[in-house]
Design an enzyme around this catalytic site. Sequence first.
Site, PDB file in Angstrom:
ATOM      1  N   GLU A 177       0.815  -1.204   0.000  1.00 18.44           N
ATOM      2  CA  GLU A 177       0.000   0.000   0.000  1.00 18.44           C
ATOM      3  C   GLU A 177       0.855   1.263   0.000  1.00 18.44           C
ATOM      4  OE1 GLU A 177       0.366  -1.435   4.327  1.00 18.44           O
ATOM      5  OE2 GLU A 177       0.270  -2.289   2.292  1.00 18.44           O
ATOM      6  N   SER A 227       9.395  -9.062   5.057  1.00 15.68           N
ATOM      7  CA  SER A 227      10.301  -9.315   6.176  1.00 15.68           C
ATOM      8  C   SER A 227      10.235 -10.777   6.592  1.00 15.68           C
ATOM      9  CB  SER A 227       9.928  -8.420   7.369  1.00 15.68           C
ATOM     10  OG  SER A 227       8.698  -8.846   7.935  1.00 15.68           O
ATOM     11  N   CYS A 282      16.651  -6.281  -0.556  1.00 17.42           N
ATOM     12  CA  CYS A 282      17.039  -7.502   0.153  1.00 17.42           C
ATOM     13  C   CYS A 282      18.351  -8.054  -0.385  1.00 17.42           C
ATOM     14  CB  CYS A 282      15.941  -8.557   0.062  1.00 17.42           C
ATOM     15  SG  CYS A 282      15.716  -9.247  -1.585  1.00 17.42           S
TER      16      CYS A 282
END
Length: 502
Positions: A177, A227, A282
């Site tokens: 979002e 995560s 990442c």
Amino acid sequence: MQVIEHVLAHGVTRVADATRLADVYDPATGSIQAQVRLADADEVNAAVAAARAAQPAWAALNPQRRARVLFRFKDLIEREMDALARLLSSEHGKTVADARGDIQRGLDVVEFACGVPHLVKGQYSHGAGPGIDVFSLRAPLGVVAGITPFNFPAMIPLWMLAPALATGNAFILKPSERAPSVPVRLAELLAEAGLPDGVLQVLHGDRVAVEALIDHPHVKAISFVGSSDIAQAVYARGTALGKRVQAMGGAKNHGIVLPDADLDQAVSDILGAAFGSAGERCMALPVVVPVGERTAERLREKLVSGIAGLRVGLPGDEDADYGPVVTAQHRARIESYIQMGIEEGAELVVDGRGFTLQGHENGFFIGPSLFDRVTPAMRSYQDEIFGPVLQMVRAETLGEAVALATAHQYGNGVAIFTRDGGAAREFVDTVEVGMVGINVPIPVPVSYHSFGGWKRSAFGDHNQYGMDSIRFFTRTKVVTQRWPTAGVAADRGAAFLIPTSG
């Protein structure tokens, strides 16, 4: 103020609760530039029902016709590349040039998925037994879903949706979002390319939508990137319901620098990998491990000099090395880790806190930071910071350096900088990390291989894109067939025995 809506099949209710909105920020100014509609469970149910209705006809198309839709989609993305990059940059904060790279790495997977007629071919064995042939085929799962993070608003959705659609599934995308506009535009381009209504839908949302997708009995698979804590929770919840789940988590990638490395090239690579995209990757390189004190001192000197030359600027600044981070909350989190490192006893060599850009004082900017003499016991080393913070952990030997990367809870990527082929081979053979670079700081595999880490960086048995994605989004059906032979009587007794190939 603009409200960013879902992209749903015709006839599906678009607004279940008009009060469930989230702010979308301009990271360069700190202002709210739009709001995004958040789906509830009823909207998820309606989207899944529409996807179920559309999927059988899409799967019934032969793979070549599905591939033609993806070919047209690829052409449309290339046509819209600049506009897409600027739209992405405006919500994420990464530079426009970096945003183009984001889109291109996703586009590479679309190109790979265009080869689906070959990728879904099964196997055939003629004469596997007396008059018996055996063949296999790959069948789509049905309705599948992807849950994607803010840091790659184009690449990761494309990693998921291209192979999912190519193999005949209907796909529901729940993007972040924080950066919702590019996924919406990609869905519009797919519709323009000829994708039937309902086969792809974009549902914006928060935990409510995520849990509704995972729990829905007609969503057969979940692909997730985020995560590690959430990845583990998604994996546990989905697999407990019998779903197929691939859940990619966090990372703390190490760059090991041997004494024989080309130090100037290594420093250039490390700076880009550590600070590019403000470290919000990442596959960033937030930890550098020089081997030997002399290497460490030389590396530190060059890193300090290189950091001084970095330019933090507006996303549209062609000379900027990186722009703002995505939100004020994320900037505060990064700064809290910098303070944590100081309190834990690491040496803060360069402090990026307090950075502002003239005329954009409310933007979410943070300068590059460098720590030296970080130790494995420090929480700031153990955790993923996800910002422009580089930590140096000194090692005496290659074995000690490899042990650091191997022992860490994350095992996404790792790199070594050396001219020694033997050392590089030893490194590849012994380090326990999923993606390895040799003089390559960000070893993201090309689209026809697969992306995935080890340990708490990935949960599930299938990696992203490449052949693993084809396997993930399909299931194998194996057929054993025999046709009656005229004039040959059936052996009734044999029917009571387990079939053999003899």
